[in-house]
Design a protein around this motif. Structure first.
Motif, PDB file in Angstrom:
ATOM      1  N   PRO A  67      -5.493   6.153   5.637  1.00  0.00           N
ATOM      2  CA  PRO A  67      -4.305   6.203   6.493  1.00  0.00           C
ATOM      3  C   PRO A  67      -4.610   6.976   7.768  1.00  0.00           C
ATOM      4  N   ASP A  68      -3.881   6.669   8.786  1.00  0.00           N
ATOM      5  CA  ASP A  68      -3.955   7.479  10.000  1.00  0.00           C
ATOM      6  C   ASP A  68      -3.627   8.927   9.639  1.00  0.00           C
ATOM      7  N   PRO A  69      -4.357   9.900  10.200  1.00  0.00           N
ATOM      8  CA  PRO A  69      -4.100  11.305   9.846  1.00  0.00           C
ATOM      9  C   PRO A  69      -2.662  11.758  10.028  1.00  0.00           C
ATOM     10  N   SER A  70      -1.891  11.046  10.838  1.00  0.00           N
ATOM     11  CA  SER A  70      -0.489  11.426  11.026  1.00  0.00           C
ATOM     12  C   SER A  70       0.379  11.011   9.848  1.00  0.00           C
ATOM     13  N   VAL A  71      -0.157  10.172   8.954  1.00  0.00           N
ATOM     14  CA  VAL A  71       0.612   9.662   7.824  1.00  0.00           C
ATOM     15  C   VAL A  71       0.399  10.564   6.617  1.00  0.00           C
ATOM     16  N   LYS A  72       1.478  11.009   6.009  1.00  0.00           N
ATOM     17  CA  LYS A  72       1.389  11.859   4.828  1.00  0.00           C
ATOM     18  C   LYS A  72       1.245  11.045   3.546  1.00  0.00           C
ATOM     19  N   ARG A  73       1.811   9.857   3.478  1.00  0.00           N
ATOM     20  CA  ARG A  73       1.770   9.027   2.293  1.00  0.00           C
ATOM     21  C   ARG A  73       1.486   7.592   2.707  1.00  0.00           C
TER      22      ARG A  73
END
Length: 744
Positions: A211-217
């Protein structure tokens, strides 16, 4: 013919891309109300500012140079030079190009060609800064519909470059032949990916996604783990993570091994507005049979005062838990369901509990089933007459065993305490308490009571009255801090109980006893009310403390008890069977914030011989920490009830195993030096001269990468396994996850 428009400062222009034949309008920024258009879609205009603007009317080409900023469809473009071909609606940007998405993410390039209202782009020498300091660079790339970036020969890393040598490679990086950034679904996919450590290739994968690092889940394949154990042989785990809505997720982890398996682990979690639920399931082939386990728990709020919950923990057998490292070295599993409420000064709970034994020494048929077990506790505010506090503790339980005593008990314990003050600064507390209980039991002749009576119905009421006096003598000085000397004395009066009824009263909550300073002033020194102390006695102690400037503390207490009668209500060697009890003491020495010693012990009142010592010490700070402990007890309560025979009294004739002393020592140390950390320790049985366990660990960690190696060895036997050894090597990559290898 070309027209040039310049101003001192910046020029703002509003161009409507669809008006291909219309004239160009150049105005000062103060002439435009906002510098942006509210239009969107295919006809969205371009709003931009620049130091210099040139318009080639025959070719219908606009050239903006010098600090150019262009905005369209929520995207912002910064560049040194921007050329707009109004015939083809193509925008070409060069020199320090920055393209910012509506969500704030940015991509950098040396040269960009944009079309279709800046939704499509062709880029050269691309770089993007992501969340958590992650960065990705590529030779080139294409953007489609403003949602997909296709990158050529990208390099991805979340590590900072070396300040002294920015050209040196980062600690780790992912190099791939191509990559896809899904800006809409927040995913990055690498093809033909190689893991580089300081520029050296160490691992290759044909495909890698995260996932993009900005995505938590985000749903996707997690980093696999591999290793080898003596039970499984070489193995690999391939976990996959599913997001199920905004508040639930599921992780499936197939386990493939050479000696056992395959097996599957499934972890489900969900958060509700009024509770949480977590379920861990596993199953697989183990030692020629199918093994499985379930670990589930949930908590749910009914309203602001009440909540309910449950816990289910079951396994087919302990070998399965140990072989697949689900819950190793566990002697039993507990499951329960409960309802509890909270009020002003009150607490209520009703629950039911079952147990599953997991070791050979525990017979499942002897384990209790508790249902129901109800509790109520209430503490009042101080009353307006005497300033006293009223308290009620009530309970009811039903304990059932296939083999062993079945017990039903109702208990009601009201108490009232009043503080008071005497002359010369003496403070006191007067207490009244009533321990009332009714028992109905059968199979008393079985464990853990082994009584000569099979059934009994009996009630008991035990009143207590006590007065405690404290005389704190405090002296304060300017340079030497303050000293405290506090004599403490307590008078307790109660009817003599003896042990004549112990043959008819089942023992469920008073199986263990350890006399120390912690229960010196307790009305009943047993942990429960199934065994009670009566008669008259005096408890006395001296408490002293010295509080020095700079945080230095010396605190200690020494005390004893005198009973006016002698009986055998307490266990042998407990220090309480004589009229005069053993001497109990505690001491805490903390000369500095980085060193302290805590001692708790019991000495024979006849010979001052050591009956119990619990000593702990801590030394050091974050850079170096050393902790140690020493434990000695003259009895082993764990062996007391396992070795009783029919009619044998633990108070009068305990088994020989009870008098086996326990003596062990522990030592642990850890050190931290910059990114490095080391630790080690162990526990040694001083009676046998052998280690129970030893451990060691070493690690290195900075802001983007970490590596840890852990060693653990258990020498004691668990389920006749003759000990075990564990070696774990774990790597942590920021934004990517953990990779672990272990052997057992």
């Amino acid at each position: 013919m070309a027209e040039r428009m310049t101003r001192t400062g910046r020029i703002t222009a509003l161009l409507t891309a669809t008006c291909l034949a219309g004239p160009v309008l150049a105005q000062s920024s103060s002439a435009l109300p906002s510098g942006r258009s509210s239009l969107s879609g295919m006809n969205a205009p371009v709003s931009f500012t620049a130091d210099e603007l040139t318009y080639n009317k025959p070719d219908n080409i606009i050239t903006a140079s010098g600090h150019v900023t262009a905005i369209q469809n929520g995207q912002t473009l910064h560049a040194d030079k921007v050329t707009i071909n109004r015939n083809t609606n193509v925008v070409t940007a060069s020199g320090h190009v920055v393209l910012i998405q509506p969500d704030g993410s940015a991509i950098y390039a040396k040269h960009v060609v944009l079309s279709d209202n800046m939704k499509n782009a062709v880029m050269k020498f691309v770089a993007a800064r992501l969340t958590d300091n992650a960065r990705i660079i590529a030779n080139g790339g294409r953007r489609y519909d403003g949602k997909i970036d296709e990158l050529s020969k990208p390099v991805y890393s979340a590590c900072d470059l070396c300040k002294s040598d920015p050209r040196s490679p980062p600690i780790w990086a992912i190099r791939a032949s191509s990559a896809t950034r899904d800006l809409q679904h927040k995913m990055i996919e690498f093809r033909n990916a190689t893991l580089l450590m300081k520029g050296v290739p160490v691992f290759w994968l044909p495909y890698l996604s995260e996932p993009d690092p900005s995505v938590k889940r985000k749903s996707g394949l997690l980093i696999p783990s591999a290793g080898s154990t003596s039970q499984l042989g070489p193995f690999v785990v391939l976990p996959y993570y599913f997001t199920l809505g905004k508040s639930a997720d599921l992780t499936l982890a197939p386990v493939f091994a050479t000696r056992q398996g395959p097996a599957l682990k499934a972890d489900y979690r969900e958060a509700f507005n009024r509770g949480t639920l977590e379920v861990k399931l596993s199953g697989g082939r183990d030692r020629g049979h199918f093994g499985d386990s379930i670990f589930a728990n949930g908590t749910f709020d009914i309203n602001n005062a009440w909540r309910t919950g449950f816990s289910v923990n079951r396994a087919s057998n302990p070998q399965y838990l140990n072989d697949f490292n689900i819950l190793p070295n566990t002697s039993y599993l507990e499951s329960n369901i409960y309802l509890e409420g909270f009020g002003r000064g009150s607490y209520a709970r009703i629950d039911a509990e079952t147990y599953q034994g997991l070791v050979i020494s525990v017979n499942q048929s002897k384990l209790p089933i508790v249902g129901p077990y109800a509790q109520y506790h209430y503490v009042s505010l101080p009353d307006s007459v005497l300033g006293g506090t009223f308290r009620v503790d009530a309970s009811a339980f039903n304990v059932m065993r296939n083999v062993g005593t079945n017990t039903r008990r109702l208990a009601f314990i009201p108490s009232y305490s009043v503080p008071f003050m005497l002359p010369a600064g003496i403070t006191g507390t007067a207490r009244l308490q009533l321990d009332a209980a009714y028992y109905n039991a059968d199979k008393l002749n079985q464990q853990p009571n082994n009584s000569t009576t099979q059934q009994a119905s009996i009630g008991r009421v035990q009143p207590y009255g006590a007065v405690m006096l404290r005389w704190p003598l405090l002296r304060a000085t300017q340079h030497w801090g303050s000293q405290l000397i506090e004599p403490i004395i307590q008078f307790v009066a109660s009817p003599i109980t003896g042990i004549s009824n112990n043959n008819r009263i089942p023992n469920e909550d008073s199986l263990d006893l350890e006399f120390s300073d912690a229960n010196l002033f307790s009305l009943n020194r047993y942990p429960g009310i199934d065994r009670l102390e009566g008669g008259m006695r005096v408890d006395y102690a001296i408490h002293a403390a010295w509080y020095l400037p700079g945080g230095m503390t010396l605190d200690g207490l020494i005390g004893q008890s005198y009973r006016f009668h002698k009986d055998y209500v307490y266990l042998p060697a407990s220090g309480l069977q004589d009229n005069i009890s053993d001497i109990v003491a505690r001491a805490v020495v903390a000369p500095t914030p980085w060193f302290n010693i805590a001692y708790r012990g019991r000495l024979s009142h006849k010979s001052l011989g050591n009956r119990m010592t619990d000593l702990t010490a801590n030394f050091g700070n974050h850079r170096l920490e050393v902790s140690g402990g020493y434990l000695y007890t003259n009895t082993n309560p764990y062996a007391l009830y396992d070795n009783l025979s029919l009619g044998q009294s633990p108070n009068l004739n305990p088994p020989p195993e009870y008098f086996t002393p326990r003596q062990e020592a522990t030592l642990n140390l850890s050190t931290h030096d910059g990114p490095w950390n080391f630790s080690g320790g162990g526990q040694r049985n001083l009676r046998t001269g052998q280690f129970d366990e030893i451990n060691a660990a070493a690690g290195w960690q900075n802001n983007c990468f970490g590596v840890n190696i852990i060693f653990y060895k258990r020498f004691t036997s668990f389920n006749l396994d003759h000990g075990s050894t564990l070696v774990l090597l774990q790597f942590n990559f920021k934004t990517l996850g953990n990779v672990g290898f272990n052997t057992l």
